[in-house]
Enzyme design. Structure first.
Site, mmCIF file in Angstrom:
data_model
loop_
_atom_site.group_PDB
_atom_site.id
_atom_site.type_symbol
_atom_site.label_atom_id
_atom_site.label_comp_id
_atom_site.label_asym_id
_atom_site.label_seq_id
_atom_site.Cartn_x
_atom_site.Cartn_y
_atom_site.Cartn_z
ATOM 1 N N PRO A 101 0.831 -1.208 0.000
ATOM 2 C CA PRO A 101 0.000 0.000 0.000
ATOM 3 C C PRO A 101 0.872 1.268 0.000
ATOM 4 O O PRO A 101 1.913 1.304 0.662
ATOM 5 C CB PRO A 101 -0.796 -0.101 1.304
ATOM 6 C CG PRO A 101 -0.725 -1.534 1.698
ATOM 7 C CD PRO A 101 0.554 -2.078 1.149
ATOM 8 N N ALA A 104 1.519 4.486 3.328
ATOM 9 C CA ALA A 104 0.855 3.809 4.437
ATOM 10 C C ALA A 104 1.843 3.295 5.478
ATOM 11 O O ALA A 104 1.488 2.511 6.336
ATOM 12 C CB ALA A 104 0.017 2.646 3.898
ATOM 13 N N ALA A 110 10.567 3.023 -1.006
ATOM 14 C CA ALA A 110 11.920 2.442 -0.936
ATOM 15 C C ALA A 110 11.947 1.088 -1.628
ATOM 16 O O ALA A 110 12.934 0.728 -2.289
ATOM 17 C CB ALA A 110 12.355 2.305 0.531
ATOM 18 N N ASP A 152 14.093 2.868 6.408
ATOM 19 C CA ASP A 152 13.282 2.172 5.396
ATOM 20 C C ASP A 152 14.148 1.475 4.358
ATOM 21 O O ASP A 152 13.992 0.285 4.086
ATOM 22 C CB ASP A 152 12.385 3.173 4.646
ATOM 23 C CG ASP A 152 11.116 3.491 5.401
ATOM 24 O OD1 ASP A 152 11.088 3.269 6.615
ATOM 25 O OD2 ASP A 152 10.167 3.970 4.760
#
Ligand code: PMV
Length: 313
Positions: A101, A104, A110, A152
């Site tokens: 998603p 989110a 990334a 991330d």
């Protein structure tokens, strides 16, 4: 040249989002049930640097040259070209799809960058190591977020649990005893950069209020690391609740996230918290084998648009 494909997983931050931007540790793990994928097809009749991008999920079908050098789907390609010291890229078509998603808190940006960079480098016959993939994904993230801590891109490029402190080499986290997490999506899109920037303004105005919150999150994260590495994951629940309360005090939660966190706890979760940038996106709940589906149902009954069960191992 045959088509070359590559993929990268989504991720969740178990502990430490936002505080990680201010130098505190964080713990993040990959979520392999959702992935970004890139497939590079040769175009033998095309001219050098003629790259066609198909991203059906976002309705994008365009020549890379028409999108501009800082488009998020073009930046990873140019970064690969630079990393490999190439003057031209061979003509090709690249298809990008993702089940992660967007906006989110699951690391979709990334993961797309990592999958694109990996697939192109593979197509060129010169695969790049994970640290180069991580750097490329970081550069794209940084361009758009400005303040990315680097957590991330690290967890996504290496696809393994990490203990991450900004500006330091990450540490691999050993999960002594696998555990189950249920992820619940509020369905609200919330760009991380906005929430990070808002928090920065509040922190600048009142560092005396926010610095202790960040330090407290850092302490919780270190306690969580010990529990994960020593095989006591079910004891993480109260730490997740505490981390969520601190995120609420940072004002990065929202009624929808708080509602899902409460629903998970009412449904039998051992702990729950928002996950990622906040103000929307996803929350996570720690569950036991026997009540994972009950917690998922409780989340959907409370309005979650989507739930994912994942095993941290
Ligand atoms: O990309 P998200 O939404 O999972 O959030 C990243 C985590 C933050 O700590 C909020 C920002 C950062 O760069 O670490």
């Amino acid at each position: 040249m045959p088509a070359v494909t590559a993929s990268a997983p989504g991720k969740i931050i178990l502990f430490g989002e936002h505080a990680v931007v201010y130098g505190q540790p964080s713990i993040a793990v990959p979520v392999t049930q959702v992935r970004a994928k890139a497939a590079v097809f040769p175009n033998p009749t095309g001219a050098p640097d003629e790259i066609w991008l198909d991203a059906p999920d976002i309705g994008l079908h365009a020549a890379a040259s028409s999108l501009g050098v800082d488009h998020p789907l073009v930046m990873p390609l140019l970064a690969v070209k630079a990393a490999l010291g190439l003057t031209h890229l061979p003509a090709c078509k690249i298809k990008i799809t993702s089940t992660i998603p967007v906006a989110a808190g699951l690391g979709s940006g990334a993961a797309v960058s990592a999958a694109l960079a990996r697939a192109l480098a593979g197509f060129l016959g010169r695969p790049l190591p994970d640290d180069s993939i991580s750097t490329i994904a970081f550069q794209v993230d940084q361009h758009y977020h400005g303040t990315s801590s680097g957590v991330d891109n690290t967890v996504i490029a290496y696809a393994q649990p990490v203990f991450f402190v900004r500006g330091q080499p990450f540490q691999r986290l050993t999960v002594a005893q696998p555990f189950q997490i249920v992820i619940g999506n509020t369905g609200l899109h919330s760009p991380t950069a906005t929430v990070v920037n808002d928090l920065r303004l509040r922190w600048q105005a009142h560092p005396e209020t926010y610095n202790p919150l960040f330090v407290h999150v850092g302490e919780i994260t270190c306690q969580a690391r010990a529990l994960i590495e020593n095989g006591h994951p079910l004891a993480l629940g109260p730490l997740m609740n505490e981390n969520h309360a601190l995120l609420q005090q940072m004002d990065v939660s929202c009624p929808e996230l708080d509602n899902l966190v409460q629903a998970a706890l009412n449904g039998g979760a051992l702990g729950a918290k928002l996950c990622g940038g906040g103000r929307g996106g996803n929350m996570i709940a720690l569950v036991e084998e026997h009540n994972g589906s009950a917690v998922s149902q409780a989340l959907r009954a409370a309005g979650a648009t989507h739930t994912i069960s994942t095993c941290v191992a």
